[in-house]
Design an enzyme around this catalytic site. Structure first.
Site, mmCIF file in Angstrom:
data_model
loop_
_atom_site.group_PDB
_atom_site.id
_atom_site.type_symbol
_atom_site.label_atom_id
_atom_site.label_comp_id
_atom_site.label_asym_id
_atom_site.label_seq_id
_atom_site.Cartn_x
_atom_site.Cartn_y
_atom_site.Cartn_z
ATOM 1 N N ALA A 129 66.156 4.654 -55.634
ATOM 2 C CA ALA A 129 66.239 5.388 -56.892
ATOM 3 C C ALA A 129 66.924 6.724 -56.613
ATOM 4 O O ALA A 129 66.414 7.544 -55.871
ATOM 5 C CB ALA A 129 64.856 5.603 -57.480
ATOM 6 N N GLU A 130 68.047 6.915 -57.228
ATOM 7 C CA GLU A 130 68.842 8.130 -57.032
ATOM 8 C C GLU A 130 68.569 9.104 -58.164
ATOM 9 O O GLU A 130 68.401 8.702 -59.311
ATOM 10 C CB GLU A 130 70.320 7.727 -57.029
ATOM 11 C CG GLU A 130 71.279 8.844 -56.811
ATOM 12 C CD GLU A 130 72.704 8.319 -56.831
ATOM 13 O OE1 GLU A 130 73.349 8.438 -57.881
ATOM 14 O OE2 GLU A 130 73.150 7.780 -55.811
ATOM 15 N N GLY A 131 68.495 10.383 -57.852
ATOM 16 C CA GLY A 131 68.321 11.392 -58.880
ATOM 17 C C GLY A 131 66.890 11.602 -59.314
ATOM 18 O O GLY A 131 66.640 12.032 -60.431
#
Length: 85
Positions: free
Chosen positions: A45-47
């Site tokens: 999961a990015e951000g």
């Protein structure tokens, strides 16, 4: 993103709002995690910016994250000391 076919990263536009059951973003986030896992991919999961987002992802079996919750971007020469801490 890693080597080809080894990871699945959340798309940029869905990063901010996905923890509410009333938000379609929650369904999309769950679907991305499920899809990546069913394909045998590592799901990253990015951000991730809030504890609420991280907890939501953890409840849905996503256990790799990156984002401002953990660190703001740092110059490469400072990365070694940050990781060592």
């Amino acid at each position: 993103m890693g080597a080809p076919n080894s990871s699945c990263v959340f798309p940029e536009p869905r990063r901010r709002r996905f923890t509410s059951a009333r938000d379609n973003g929650a369904a999309i986030a769950r679907a991305i995690v499920t899809l990546g896992q069913s394909l045998g991919l590592a799901v990253i999961a990015e951000g991730v910016e809030t504890v609420e987002q991280r907890d939501f992802l953890a409840r849905h079996d996503c256990n790799m994250y990156q984002g401002y919750l953990f660190s703001r971007p740092v110059p490469a020469d400072q990365l070694v000391s940050l990781v060592a801490a």
